[in-house]
Design a protein around this motif. Sequence first.
Motif, mmCIF file in Angstrom:
data_model
loop_
_atom_site.group_PDB
_atom_site.id
_atom_site.type_symbol
_atom_site.label_atom_id
_atom_site.label_comp_id
_atom_site.label_asym_id
_atom_site.label_seq_id
_atom_site.Cartn_x
_atom_site.Cartn_y
_atom_site.Cartn_z
ATOM 1 N N UNK A 65 0.756 -1.358 -0.047
ATOM 2 C CA UNK A 65 0.018 0.019 0.146
ATOM 3 C C UNK A 65 0.762 1.330 0.064
ATOM 4 N N UNK A 66 1.786 1.249 0.703
ATOM 5 C CA UNK A 66 2.855 2.396 0.708
ATOM 6 C C UNK A 66 4.299 2.176 -0.005
ATOM 7 N N UNK A 67 4.568 3.226 -0.478
ATOM 8 C CA UNK A 67 5.877 3.140 -1.097
ATOM 9 C C UNK A 67 7.030 4.468 -0.842
ATOM 10 N N UNK A 68 8.019 3.947 -0.498
ATOM 11 C CA UNK A 68 8.936 5.181 0.074
ATOM 12 C C UNK A 68 10.098 5.286 -1.170
ATOM 13 N N UNK A 69 10.487 6.482 -1.332
ATOM 14 C CA UNK A 69 11.257 6.842 -2.498
ATOM 15 C C UNK A 69 12.043 8.026 -2.001
ATOM 16 N N UNK A 70 13.270 8.139 -2.881
ATOM 17 C CA UNK A 70 14.166 9.423 -2.494
ATOM 18 C C UNK A 70 14.664 9.779 -3.744
ATOM 19 N N UNK A 71 15.078 11.285 -3.534
ATOM 20 C CA UNK A 71 15.497 11.881 -4.614
ATOM 21 C C UNK A 71 17.039 12.619 -3.826
ATOM 22 N N UNK A 72 18.154 11.778 -4.188
ATOM 23 C CA UNK A 72 19.336 12.384 -3.697
ATOM 24 C C UNK A 72 19.727 13.540 -4.031
ATOM 25 N N UNK A 73 19.570 13.990 -5.264
ATOM 26 C CA UNK A 73 19.834 15.317 -5.594
ATOM 27 C C UNK A 73 19.243 16.423 -4.839
ATOM 28 N N UNK A 74 18.059 16.179 -4.327
ATOM 29 C CA UNK A 74 17.437 16.982 -3.372
ATOM 30 C C UNK A 74 17.129 16.826 -2.060
ATOM 31 N N UNK A 75 17.949 15.551 -1.583
ATOM 32 C CA UNK A 75 17.970 15.266 -0.325
ATOM 33 C C UNK A 75 16.552 15.198 0.265
ATOM 34 N N UNK A 76 15.742 14.408 -0.653
ATOM 35 C CA UNK A 76 14.317 14.561 -0.434
ATOM 36 C C UNK A 76 13.750 13.046 -0.113
ATOM 37 N N UNK A 77 12.973 12.653 0.822
ATOM 38 C CA UNK A 77 12.476 11.347 0.920
ATOM 39 C C UNK A 77 10.917 11.488 0.838
ATOM 40 N N UNK A 78 10.291 10.512 0.041
ATOM 41 C CA UNK A 78 8.724 10.558 0.045
ATOM 42 C C UNK A 78 8.147 9.319 0.582
ATOM 43 N N UNK A 79 6.911 9.376 0.820
ATOM 44 C CA UNK A 79 6.166 8.232 1.285
ATOM 45 C C UNK A 79 4.677 8.284 0.623
ATOM 46 N N UNK A 80 4.446 7.628 -0.356
ATOM 47 C CA UNK A 80 3.207 7.717 -1.263
ATOM 48 C C UNK A 80 2.396 6.382 -0.192
ATOM 49 N N UNK A 81 1.303 6.959 0.257
ATOM 50 C CA UNK A 81 0.324 6.366 0.855
ATOM 51 C C UNK A 81 -1.016 6.045 0.087
ATOM 52 N N UNK A 82 -1.205 4.736 -0.243
ATOM 53 C CA UNK A 82 -2.246 4.366 -0.926
ATOM 54 C C UNK A 82 -3.202 3.537 -0.282
ATOM 55 N N UNK A 83 -4.608 3.312 -0.473
ATOM 56 C CA UNK A 83 -5.392 2.438 0.262
ATOM 57 C C UNK A 83 -5.362 2.770 1.685
ATOM 58 N N UNK A 84 -5.580 3.954 1.873
ATOM 59 C CA UNK A 84 -5.194 4.170 3.558
ATOM 60 C C UNK A 84 -6.630 3.857 4.219
ATOM 61 N N UNK A 85 -6.001 3.210 5.647
ATOM 62 C CA UNK A 85 -7.254 2.934 6.645
ATOM 63 C C UNK A 85 -7.075 3.404 7.935
ATOM 64 N N UNK A 86 -8.295 3.537 8.470
ATOM 65 C CA UNK A 86 -8.236 4.281 9.600
ATOM 66 C C UNK A 86 -7.077 4.053 10.728
#
Length: 114
Positions: A65-86
């Motif tokens: 459901x979740x996917x983590x990714x990073x952009x090294x050039x921007x020193x940024x980390x992302x967390x895409x959260x799908x099908x979220x539950x309570x």
Amino acid sequence: VQLQASGGGLVQPGGSLRLSCVASGNTLGINLMSWYRQAPGKQRELVAEITNFDTTNYADSVKGRFAISRDNGENTVYLQMNSLKPEDTAVYYCHIRIVASRYWGQGSQVTVSS
């Protein structure tokens, strides 16, 4: 080192959110970027992490459901959260490790509710 997170909010069950976290300052040598969360009355837990080799690890509760990714050039980390539950409702914290030092961002509230 400072971490600035954004992207939290209120979403209905089944919805999606994307968290972002930008690291600034002396960020040379980041070897791990992670997301943790803490729900009311519970301990902080690891949600997902990604190494500088792009190896990822997820908590069983978010796999698929979740996917983590990073952009090294921007020193940024992302967390895409799908099908979220309570039960995903929590304060989400970004975290980085530089060599052996650990740094935390401010929490970002994610609320999943109809």
